[in-house]
Design an enzyme around this catalytic site. Structure first.
Site, mmCIF file in Angstrom:
data_model
loop_
_atom_site.group_PDB
_atom_site.id
_atom_site.type_symbol
_atom_site.label_atom_id
_atom_site.label_comp_id
_atom_site.label_asym_id
_atom_site.label_seq_id
_atom_site.Cartn_x
_atom_site.Cartn_y
_atom_site.Cartn_z
ATOM 1 N N CYS A 160 0.814 -1.214 0.000
ATOM 2 C CA CYS A 160 0.000 0.000 0.000
ATOM 3 C C CYS A 160 0.849 1.266 0.000
ATOM 4 O O CYS A 160 0.315 2.376 0.145
ATOM 5 C CB CYS A 160 -0.923 0.008 1.217
ATOM 6 S SG CYS A 160 -0.041 0.080 2.805
ATOM 7 N N THR A 161 2.161 1.123 -0.154
ATOM 8 C CA THR A 161 3.090 2.232 0.059
ATOM 9 C C THR A 161 2.713 3.481 -0.718
ATOM 10 O O THR A 161 2.706 4.590 -0.170
ATOM 11 C CB THR A 161 4.514 1.804 -0.345
ATOM 12 O OG1 THR A 161 4.809 0.537 0.232
ATOM 13 C CG2 THR A 161 5.533 2.817 0.124
#
Length: 589
Positions: free
Chosen positions: A179-180
């Site tokens: 999800c960075t």
């Protein structure tokens, strides 16, 4: 060296590399005629043969070469160089397919896990009696932990190298991709970055769809609903097209999708249908789902249904709805929702759920545990406020003293609060000040807090200040791990430098490995004062729905906290699986 695996007399055996019987190892070594009579310890092999093939691969070095022969493939007649587990790359790949085919005696639906992490999806599936066919995780420490927690399950290393035609076909595919670059706290570069690995999951879905895949469950942060790519195109409609249309999504104009996509619209729940798949998504909070946990954790879950009755299955799963019907043109429509025409592919349509409170999408379902009570009461659902399981019910009663905050850390928290003009309850402030005022003197302590309010930090402390704080820390260490005489009040960070007493913890994050946001204040008898500490690792595991010490194989505190922050909440996943992939009446999943 080991021979080619011997076929099981009763048909394909998912555990049986070289097995001829279930009660013995059964491997026939090259040059031998009799199967190994030793008792199996794992994967149906004895300790010696399991270690030689699975534990360490083909032996290496000069002594091993002299003892076992050249490092060539062990398949009869094959002279190709050794690749892995005693075989060349071609035979190794074939072996992966051959030895992972489901047994004809097993009727359990199988799950394949991508981005497995510490096994949250897999644990939830296992808890309901499902079979895990394989997993994929790139972190070597996490893979070592998964081998301990899920012995005998094949684990692939890199999702980019996973061939959907060379793994066991599965009924359910799960994964929480990185999800960075979707997260509000991240770079927000959309699909350009680590989060773009979700496209590998789309590729694998396409490959497994032709081999009987029926359901896909995907999880990510709510920021994905509003994320954009560097060129300005919206991420979420692009992902919806990918999940819904597969490889056909390449023909969809992403810029046209973005023009139809209004970020101001509530995209927290919706549904889309295509020629061969149906997609439902919904934003869920772990506090309000199934066997709730006292952690504020909102995540987007998506369910892709393939095959017969896919529209009704998607509607009844995450969205808990029923009543879908066909219009005059034969297209399936849900009983509610705002239809948006943003997909150009024939037969593809999308609906958003209304932002109302009439129970179309119930935020909570299952069991709610009232505060400080073990009595289970049914949850009424809806959006109303009601009692949930409290942090005090999860507290670790013998949390060790090493979790106590050091004097420097405590003073730093006080200074950050003063610099941000934050609010801090007296009980927490007293625990953070404990011993520091005496060590520095009241006048110097007040001066430091005034400095912090003016923008100074702990870097501006004098050498004498640091020596006094370090001396206090050494003395506190001599006290050892004192048991708390009274447990424990949780103080949750509401914003940087501000805290409130709470029964729900903040969202666990990967960066908690550098220091938790929340504090717990216990009381100790000597010296008689409150003790401020971090949320313990066991408490963090409980907040994520994992058994105590689940992450212990990862070793130090930092990697364990990072892994827990990246993990899915097991109780939330269990709730999703129970609805999206309901158990079959014949005893299956």
């Amino acid at each position: 060296m080991l021979t080619d695996p011997v076929a099981h007399p009763d048909g394909p055996d998912p555990l049986g590399e070289g097995r001829t019987r279930d009660d013995i190892c059964g491997v026939i070594e090259i040059g031998g005629t009799q199967p190994c009579p030793e008792a199996p310890i794992a994967m149906g092999w004895c300790r010696r043969h399991h270690s030689r093939w699975y534990g360490h691969g083909y032996p290496q070095g000069a002594k091993a070469k002299k003892r076992y022969g050249p490092r060539n493939c062990t398949e009869d007649g094959c002279e190709e160089p050794w690749f892995r587990r005693g075989q060349c790359e071609t035979h190794y790949r074939v072996k992966q397919v051959r030895t992972t085919q489901p047994s004809s005696r097993s009727h359990q639906p199988a799950l394949g896990g991508l981005f497995s992490g510490i096994g949250g999806f897999e644990l939830a599936w296992q808890q309901r009696g499902g079979r895990i066919a394989w997993m994929c995780e790139i972190d070597p420490d996490a893979r070592d932990m998964l081998r301990i927690r899920f012995p005998g399950v094949p684990i692939y290393e890199d999702v980019r190298d996973l061939d959907p035609a060379a793994v066991e076909p599965v009924d359910v595919l799960t994964g929480g991709s990185p999800c960075t670059t979707f997260s509000m706290a991240g770079l927000r570069t959309g699909m350009q970055g680590e989060s773009g690995l979700v496209t590998e999951m789309l590729r694998i879905i396409d490959g497994l769809a032709a081999r009987g895949l029926s359901d896909v469950i995907w999880e990510n942060v709510p920021g994905v609903l509003s994320a954009t790519n560097p060129d300005g195109t919206a991420v979420w409609p692009q992902l919806v097209a990918g999940f819904l249309l597969g490889s056909d999504a390449d023909s969809v104009d992403v810029k046209e999708l973005t023009e139809e996509f209004d970020p101001a619209t509530n995209w927290s729940a919706g549904m889309a249908t295509g020629p061969h798949r149906a997609l439902a998504w919904r934003t869920l909070d772990s506090r309000y789902v199934g066997a709730q946990v006292p952690q504020r954790r909102r995540r987007v879950f998506a369910h892709v249904a393939l095959g017969p009755e896919r529209e009704d299955r998607a509607l009844a799963g995450l969205l808990e709805g029923d009543g879908g019907e066909r219009d005059t043109e034969g297209n399936w429509v849900p009983p509610w929702g705002q239809q948006l025409g943003i997909f150009g592919a024939a037969g593809s349509r999308l609906w958003l759920l209304p932002d109302d409170r009439d129970g179309h999408v119930k935020r909570s379902l299952g069991t709610c545990l009232p505060t400080r009570s073990a009595t289970a009461d049914p949850c009424t659902g809806g959006h109303t406020k009601h009692a949930h399981r409290s942090f005090s019910s999860l507290i670790e009663t013998d949390a060790s003293g090493h979790l106590m905050l050091t004097p420097r850390w405590r003073l730093g928290a006080l200074m950050r609060s003063a610099r941000r003009d934050g609010t801090m309850p007296p009980h927490l402030r007293g625990a953070l000040e404990a011993g520091i005022v005496d060590a520095l003197g009241r006048e110097r302590f007040d001066e430091i807090i005034a400095m912090a309010a003016a923008g100074k930090s702990t870097n501006d402390l004098t050498r004498d200040d640091r020596e006094r704080l370090d001396a206090l820390g050494r003395w506190e260490e001599t006290l050892g791990a004192q048991p708390a005489s009274e447990h424990g009040t949780l103080y949750r960070m509401t914003e940087f430098g501000s805290y409130v007493a709470a029964e729900e913890a903040s969202t666990l994050l990967a960066r908690d490995s550098r220091g938790c946001k929340d504090f717990v204040v216990d009381a100790v008898d000597y010296p008689p004062r409150p003790r401020a500490r971090f949320v313990s690792l066991i408490e963090s595991e409980r907040l994520q729905g994992f058994p105590d010490n689940w992450t212990k194989p990862l070793g130090p505190d930092g990697p364990r906290r990072k892994a827990l922050g990246n993990a899915v909440t097991v109780t939330a996943v269990r709730w999703v699986l129970d609805r999206a992939v309901p158990p079959r009446q014949d005893g299956g999943r």
